[in-house]
Design a protein around this motif. Structure first.
Motif, mmCIF file in Angstrom:
data_model
loop_
_atom_site.group_PDB
_atom_site.id
_atom_site.type_symbol
_atom_site.label_atom_id
_atom_site.label_comp_id
_atom_site.label_asym_id
_atom_site.label_seq_id
_atom_site.Cartn_x
_atom_site.Cartn_y
_atom_site.Cartn_z
ATOM 1 N N LYS A 17 0.601 -1.145 0.144
ATOM 2 C CA LYS A 17 0.464 0.375 -0.136
ATOM 3 C C LYS A 17 0.748 1.514 -0.072
ATOM 4 C CE LYS A 17 -4.137 0.901 -0.125
ATOM 5 N NZ LYS A 17 -4.573 1.005 -1.013
ATOM 6 N N ALA A 18 1.700 1.473 0.630
ATOM 7 C CA ALA A 18 2.667 2.570 1.067
ATOM 8 C C ALA A 18 3.069 2.846 -0.571
ATOM 9 C CB ALA A 18 3.569 2.283 1.861
ATOM 10 N N VAL A 19 3.587 1.672 -1.365
ATOM 11 C CA VAL A 19 4.913 1.703 -2.332
ATOM 12 C C VAL A 19 3.681 2.363 -3.511
ATOM 13 C CG1 VAL A 19 5.304 0.473 -4.817
ATOM 14 C CG2 VAL A 19 6.437 -0.266 -2.022
ATOM 15 N N GLU A 20 2.469 1.615 -3.109
ATOM 16 C CA GLU A 20 1.036 2.326 -4.122
ATOM 17 C C GLU A 20 0.980 3.717 -4.243
ATOM 18 O OE1 GLU A 20 -3.638 1.633 -4.616
ATOM 19 O OE2 GLU A 20 -2.787 -0.036 -4.189
ATOM 20 N N ILE A 21 0.684 4.552 -2.797
ATOM 21 C CA ILE A 21 0.602 5.795 -2.466
ATOM 22 C C ILE A 21 1.640 6.355 -2.532
ATOM 23 C CG2 ILE A 21 0.530 7.476 -0.361
ATOM 24 C CD1 ILE A 21 -1.115 5.101 0.894
ATOM 25 N N ASN B 139 4.271 5.832 -5.185
ATOM 26 C CA ASN B 139 4.533 6.067 -6.807
ATOM 27 C C ASN B 139 2.869 6.814 -7.406
ATOM 28 O OD1 ASN B 139 5.772 4.558 -7.483
ATOM 29 N ND2 ASN B 139 4.991 2.562 -7.585
ATOM 30 N N ALA B 140 1.782 6.770 -6.694
ATOM 31 C CA ALA B 140 1.369 8.154 -7.426
ATOM 32 C C ALA B 140 1.513 9.506 -6.923
ATOM 33 C CB ALA B 140 -0.181 7.631 -6.149
ATOM 34 N N LEU B 141 2.521 9.642 -5.791
ATOM 35 C CA LEU B 141 2.977 10.987 -5.076
ATOM 36 C C LEU B 141 3.581 10.976 -6.120
ATOM 37 C CD1 LEU B 141 2.683 10.541 -1.625
ATOM 38 C CD2 LEU B 141 1.752 12.053 -2.196
ATOM 39 N N LEU B 142 4.567 10.666 -6.124
ATOM 40 C CA LEU B 142 5.780 11.024 -7.508
ATOM 41 C C LEU B 142 5.036 11.183 -8.919
ATOM 42 C CD1 LEU B 142 8.490 7.943 -6.997
ATOM 43 C CD2 LEU B 142 8.239 9.853 -6.407
ATOM 44 N N GLN B 143 4.653 10.363 -9.128
ATOM 45 C CA GLN B 143 3.010 11.212 -10.424
ATOM 46 C C GLN B 143 2.775 12.548 -10.483
ATOM 47 O OE1 GLN B 143 0.492 8.445 -11.429
ATOM 48 N NE2 GLN B 143 1.849 6.412 -12.322
ATOM 49 N N ASP B 144 3.061 12.610 -9.085
ATOM 50 C CA ASP B 144 2.125 13.930 -9.785
ATOM 51 C C ASP B 144 3.611 15.038 -9.061
ATOM 52 O OD1 ASP B 144 -0.487 13.376 -8.962
ATOM 53 O OD2 ASP B 144 -0.335 12.675 -6.815
ATOM 54 N N GLY B 145 4.522 14.463 -8.996
ATOM 55 C CA GLY B 145 5.665 15.535 -8.599
ATOM 56 C C GLY B 145 6.221 15.826 -7.652
ATOM 57 N N GLU C 54 10.492 12.278 -4.528
ATOM 58 C CA GLU C 54 10.909 11.251 -3.546
ATOM 59 C C GLU C 54 11.338 10.777 -2.248
ATOM 60 O OE1 GLU C 54 14.037 7.568 -4.590
ATOM 61 O OE2 GLU C 54 13.798 8.907 -6.372
ATOM 62 N N GLY C 55 12.316 11.718 -1.188
ATOM 63 C CA GLY C 55 12.056 11.130 -0.097
ATOM 64 C C GLY C 55 10.933 11.721 0.796
ATOM 65 N N ILE C 56 10.029 13.203 0.416
ATOM 66 C CA ILE C 56 8.871 13.270 0.758
ATOM 67 C C ILE C 56 7.687 11.869 0.715
ATOM 68 C CG2 ILE C 56 6.862 14.655 0.884
ATOM 69 C CD1 ILE C 56 8.919 16.831 0.390
ATOM 70 N N ALA C 57 7.860 11.270 -0.683
ATOM 71 C CA ALA C 57 6.371 10.479 -1.612
ATOM 72 C C ALA C 57 7.031 9.081 -0.690
ATOM 73 C CB ALA C 57 7.387 10.179 -2.523
ATOM 74 N N THR D 189 5.700 10.215 2.845
ATOM 75 C CA THR D 189 4.371 10.299 2.995
ATOM 76 C C THR D 189 3.077 9.101 2.207
ATOM 77 O OG1 THR D 189 4.738 12.394 2.538
ATOM 78 C CG2 THR D 189 1.817 11.523 1.741
ATOM 79 N N GLY D 190 3.887 7.999 1.786
ATOM 80 C CA GLY D 190 3.466 6.440 1.957
ATOM 81 C C GLY D 190 3.042 5.623 2.810
ATOM 82 N N LEU D 191 4.070 5.619 3.501
ATOM 83 C CA LEU D 191 4.087 4.751 4.215
ATOM 84 C C LEU D 191 3.236 5.543 5.743
ATOM 85 C CD1 LEU D 191 5.832 2.496 5.511
ATOM 86 C CD2 LEU D 191 7.518 3.596 6.589
ATOM 87 N N LYS D 192 3.677 6.494 6.126
ATOM 88 C CA LYS D 192 3.004 7.469 7.008
ATOM 89 C C LYS D 192 0.944 6.642 6.491
ATOM 90 C CE LYS D 192 1.263 11.459 9.611
ATOM 91 N NZ LYS D 192 1.216 12.345 9.388
ATOM 92 N N GLN D 193 0.268 7.331 5.497
ATOM 93 C CA GLN D 193 -0.538 7.332 5.055
ATOM 94 C C GLN D 193 -1.176 5.948 4.764
ATOM 95 O OE1 GLN D 193 -2.184 9.369 1.184
ATOM 96 N NE2 GLN D 193 -0.937 11.396 2.170
ATOM 97 N N ALA D 194 -0.499 4.897 4.679
ATOM 98 C CA ALA D 194 -0.350 3.691 3.856
ATOM 99 C C ALA D 194 -0.785 2.247 5.689
ATOM 100 C CB ALA D 194 0.583 3.079 3.909
ATOM 101 N N ARG D 195 0.081 3.348 6.779
ATOM 102 C CA ARG D 195 -0.440 2.910 8.378
ATOM 103 C C ARG D 195 -1.246 3.154 8.887
ATOM 104 N NH1 ARG D 195 5.580 4.254 9.886
ATOM 105 N NH2 ARG D 195 6.449 2.240 10.139
#
Length: 59
Positions: free
Chosen positions: A22-26, A28-34, A37-40, A43-49
């Motif tokens: 789930k974190a990878v999915e989130i 990757n979506a953030l990366l596509q939005d620009g 990488e570090g923030i993505a 954020t991906g890990l926090k939102q997935a949790r």
């Protein structure tokens, strides 16, 4: 750099598979939005949790 098929950030390595996917999915979506990488990654890990925690709390 988008992640897929077992390729994920080192900080995701010791996470449960469901959370990591789930974190990878989130992230990757953030990366596509620009998003940077570090923030993505963070954020991906926090939102997935949060998503998985909320999902497990619902009956």
């Amino acid at each position: 750099m988008p992640w897929h098929n077992g390729d994920y950030p080192p900080s995701y390595k010791n996470q449960p598979a469901e959370l990591r996917e789930k974190a990878v999915e989130i992230a990757n979506a953030l990366l596509q939005d620009g998003v940077e990488e570090g923030i993505a990654i963070a954020t991906g890990l926090k939102q997935a949790r949060e998503l998985l925690k909320n999902h497990k709390e619902k009956p």
